[in-house]
Design an enzyme around this catalytic site. Structure first.
Site, PDB file in Angstrom:
ATOM      1  CG  MET A  32      -1.853  -1.200   1.247  1.00  0.00           C
ATOM      2  SD  MET A  32      -3.127  -1.122  -0.021  1.00  0.00           S
ATOM      3  CE  MET A  32      -4.301  -0.033   0.774  1.00  0.00           C
ATOM      4  CB  CYS A  33       0.880   4.019  -1.775  1.00  0.00           C
ATOM      5  SG  CYS A  33       1.335   2.699  -2.903  1.00  0.00           S
ATOM      6  CD  GLU A  34       0.793   6.816   4.904  1.00  0.00           C
ATOM      7  OE1 GLU A  34       0.420   7.974   5.162  1.00  0.00           O
ATOM      8  OE2 GLU A  34       1.172   6.015   5.767  1.00  0.00           O
ATOM      9  CG  HIS A  86       1.902   7.878  -4.402  1.00  0.00           C
ATOM     10  ND1 HIS A  86       2.868   6.901  -4.555  1.00  0.00           N
ATOM     11  CD2 HIS A  86       0.728   7.230  -4.263  1.00  0.00           C
ATOM     12  CE1 HIS A  86       2.274   5.709  -4.511  1.00  0.00           C
ATOM     13  NE2 HIS A  86       0.982   5.876  -4.341  1.00  0.00           N
ATOM     14  CB  ILE A  87       5.457   7.751   0.165  1.00  0.00           C
ATOM     15  CG1 ILE A  87       4.354   7.683   1.222  1.00  0.00           C
ATOM     16  CG2 ILE A  87       6.226   9.059   0.251  1.00  0.00           C
ATOM     17  CD1 ILE A  87       4.893   7.794   2.637  1.00  0.00           C
TER      18      ILE A  87
END
Lengths: 258, 258
Positions: free
Chosen positions: B1-3, B77-78
């Site tokens: 997943m990402c943030e 985004h990361i």
């Protein structure tokens, strides 16, 4: 007018030395104060740095000089605005995705009375350069398909460049990450460095490099620039109308348009 | 997943404080080591920084933290990779030109069995996220024209997001520089800061800011993040299926999909 910088190499190579020379012309040794940009291909990705500030004063340009990004294909540009305001949207190089690849383009020159047909690709800013890039991609999309190879693209690209040339000055660099196409109407030079490598000294800054220490015997690295960047090497100057297609630092096709 | 990180403001505002918080989660306080990116709109231009390295170790991320770029619309985004290798081509946010504007997109989630129809826009990398972005633009190009306004785009965007949601997790941010669209299926939060401004303290780094000192009374600044970035303010958490369209820091449309 503007200045172009290009690199084509057979191994990922940093362009810090040449970029350092070019950046001086962006407000220090040259008048190109209206922005700069550089795109580095990394695999299929394209890493683009752009700034509408003078490169000689740009913090982002200093980062690019400090931070050796290795790439096989590079397109850079410093701008002295003629058509279009000084803004990020008008800063070269320009980028578009076509057929699942990132296409990148920079232009030195100026086109008069240039009103290309509308097409799928549209300019975001208001330079003649971005309009020409979009027109070129629209022509390729009409004439070719995704399955075409560069040998099939090439006549379309050369014909378009010849037409743009009839409207003014059109020195350009174009790439899809696999090859680097160069077209000259007035001013463009190239140098191919390969073993035995020697030292080089920048014209525009008190910087020298010994390529021998930074390369392996199999490396082939071609640098393209509007004006030669070093003063102790022999650069080849393009003839008006000459175009060269580069891949891996070597010429894969070339020609002369009338 | 990402943030995800987003910003919508009514005046050009720097996002350094929020970006500093997010970057810690890219390998320091969070596991998102597989690249990061952030896009800042400046007029019609989009300034995109991307790096497939962990943001906590990225020299380019440090530059963005030091160098306050002011923008009215930001998408960041990361990445913690699931579909697609760690590479520049797979690093969010993604960008395409459509109708003479730069469209920018980032996604948090994962889609299973996702094989959208081929269209004009094609992915350069191999993430489900970029495939969804291209599909969304292809749908817009089919359903709308350049003359359409966001109220006409919106049903197409929401319907596409609902469909993607049926394939997995689809939290996303999308912008064309004029507005910022947000869609939540599992996790997204927002906060709108306006006068009287107060202090804020990051959760992920020992950093505080007094927004009072950095703003004027008319400023309205909305920040969006996968998880709240500060621990002394009240963030609003999106409901599953909720979407909000932001412009100038304020809600211009919102809804709830089933």
């Amino acid at each position: 007018m503007c200045e172009l910088l290009g690199m084509s190499a057979n191994v990922p190579t940093d362009v810090v030395f040449s970029f350092t020379g070019l950046m001086q012309r962006g407000g220090r040794t040259g008048p190109h104060r209206d922005g700069w940009g550089i795109g580095f291909y990394e695999g299929r990705g394209l890493r683009l740095f752009q700034d509408p500030k003078a490169s000689a004063d740009s913090e982002i340009a200093r980062l690019v000089q400090r931070y050796p990004i290795k790439s096989e294909t590079v397109i850079g540009h410093i701008r002295q605005a003629n058509v279009g305001a000084v803004s990020l949207a008008n800063t070269h190089p320009f980028m578009r995705e076509m057929w699942g690849r990132n296409w990148c383009f920079a232009h030195n020159g100026q086109l008069a009375d240039f009103s290309p047909r509308a097409g799928m690709y549209q300019p975001v800013g208001d330079t003649d350069s971005e309009a020409a890039f979009c027109d070129l991609l629209n022509r390729l999309r009409t004439a070719c398909t995704q399955q075409c190879c560069i040998e099939q693209f090439l006549p379309v690209i050369v014909a378009a460049c010849q037409e743009y040339r009839s409207k003014g000055v059109f020195n350009c660099l174009l790439s899809n990450g696999d090859w680097l196409f160069s077209f000259c109407t007035t001013k463009l030079a190239h140098i191919t460095r390969r073993a035995p490598f020697g030292p080089a000294t920048l014209k525009d800054a008190d910087v020298s490099v010994d390529f021998q220490a930074e390369t392996t015997p199999n490396d082939i690295v071609t640098v393209l620039a509007t004006e030669p960047l070093t003063d102790n090497e022999q650069w080849h100057v393009y003839a008006p109308g000459e175009w060269i297609l580069w891949r891996g630092g070597e010429i894969v096709a070339q020609g002369q348009s009338q």
